[in-house]
Enzyme design. Structure first.
Site, PDB file in Angstrom:
ATOM      1  N   HIS A  30       0.832  -1.310   0.012  1.00 24.13           N
ATOM      2  CA  HIS A  30      -0.033  -0.015  -0.110  1.00 24.13           C
ATOM      3  C   HIS A  30       0.952   1.103   0.121  1.00 24.13           C
ATOM      4  O   HIS A  30       0.599   2.176  -0.547  1.00 24.13           O
ATOM      5  CB  HIS A  30      -0.949   0.233   1.089  1.00 24.13           C
ATOM      6  CG  HIS A  30      -1.890  -1.146   1.167  1.00 24.13           C
ATOM      7  ND1 HIS A  30      -1.780  -2.228   2.142  1.00 24.13           N
ATOM      8  CD2 HIS A  30      -3.096  -1.308   0.492  1.00 24.13           C
ATOM      9  CE1 HIS A  30      -2.947  -2.853   2.077  1.00 24.13           C
ATOM     10  NE2 HIS A  30      -3.492  -2.392   1.062  1.00 24.13           N
ATOM     11  N   SER A  51      -2.189  -8.763   2.423  1.00 19.99           N
ATOM     12  CA  SER A  51      -2.418  -8.773   3.619  1.00 19.99           C
ATOM     13  C   SER A  51      -2.794 -10.177   4.067  1.00 19.99           C
ATOM     14  O   SER A  51      -2.894 -10.326   5.254  1.00 19.99           O
ATOM     15  CB  SER A  51      -3.973  -8.156   3.794  1.00 19.99           C
ATOM     16  OG  SER A  51      -3.493  -6.664   3.353  1.00 19.99           O
TER      17      SER A  51
END
Ligand code: PAF
Length: 290
Positions: free
Chosen positions: A37, A190
């Protein structure tokens, strides 16, 4: 760094920033932020002067039996990370009711491109891309960015969103950021945190498979089957890998390729389960024109 929860406040803020001459970028996320990210935010900073990161775990892109309930939601950590990283102007964290006021089952208005969902993740995740295109539409309308920044790891998502902004005249530029990787090649995700030590060691087969496909294509192989076979052979090196797909598609229609042509862009993509954890990886390959 400004925290905004309501769609109306987000829209007001975006309008003010546009009037003040800022170029607005939106980095949509579902939180549980990691290096991948941060590389999207870094790219946003290079293209824009006002950065919004949205954090919203979108229920409509999770199918029945998928990990919506156990999806990590470490909001405090995410905010600390963004603060420390710097350069983010707004974090937009809408509550579920802001986007699905009647509840997700009663929601009636969807943005949907069924013909782009027939391959890769589409058939295995019914409703997923409809959820993504619908929520990204809501995020774009809330944050009113000039550009949206997305990771190329979710290759099919990126290709579908490109068609969304083009075919529905959003007037938003999309920036695709190359996949952030661990030193051994594993794509950052994730979901990597769910892997056991053994599974984590075996998970390098995904990047090895798509890189081998890239090499074979660039070395001139024109037929898809030998390339798919190579990917499957490499994935088979991981005893705990349960392969969902290994495919080669064209990036315009997201359909299987019959023969690779000069000038074409192709996508080699794989999805593999380790236990309940589903990992994906891909390589975009531009075939030189003759
Ligand atoms: O890629 C993601 O994290 C999600 O699909 C997105 C684009 C934030 C939409 O929920």
């Amino acid at each position: 760094m400004h925290l905004i929860y309501s769609v109306e406040e987000m829209q007001r803020h975006a309008e003010q920033q546009r009037c003040a001459g800022y170029k607005l970028a939106l980095v949509p996320t579902m939180g549980a932020l990691h290096e991948g990210h941060l590389s999207l935010i870094e790219s946003a900073k290079q293209h824009a002067s006002h950065i919004t990161v949205s954090i919203f775990v979108n229920p409509t892109q999770f199918g029945p039996g998928e990990d919506f309930d156990r999806y990590p939601r470490p909001l405090e950590n995410d905010l600390q990370l963004l603060n420390k990283y710097g350069g983010v102007d707004v974090v937009f964290v809408p509550p579920t009711e802001a986007f699905y006021s009647t509840g997700t089952h009663e929601h009636q208005m969807w943005v949907h491109a069924p013909s782009l969902e027939q391959h890769l993740c589409g058939p295995h995740r019914p409703g997923h891309f409809r959820g993504v295109t619908t929520v990204v539409t809501k995020l774009f309308h809330s944050c009113q960015p000039h550009l949206g920044v997305f990771g190329l790891k979710d290759a099919q998502q990126f290709l579908i969103l490109q068609r969304l902004v083009h075919d529905l005249n959003f007037g938003i530029e999309l920036v695709g950021v190359p996949t952030a990787r661990e030193p051994d090649g594993l794509a950052r995700s994730s979901r990597n945190r769910y892997l056991s030590v053994e599974e984590r060691a075996q998970a390098i087969v995904l990047s090895k498979a798509v890189e081998a496909a890239r090499r074979q294509i660039l070395e001139g192989e024109q037929h898809p089957q030998p390339i798919v076979d190579t990917m499957l052979q490499i994935l088979a090196e991981a005893p705990d890998a349960n392969v969902q797909y290994a495919e080669l598609v064209d990036t315009k229609r997201i359909q299987p390729i019959t023969q690779i042509q000069a000038g074409q862009e192709v996508l080699a993509a794989v999805a593999v389960f380790f236990g309940k954890t589903r990992l994906i990886d891909n390589a975009f390959v531009q075939i030189p024109a003759v």
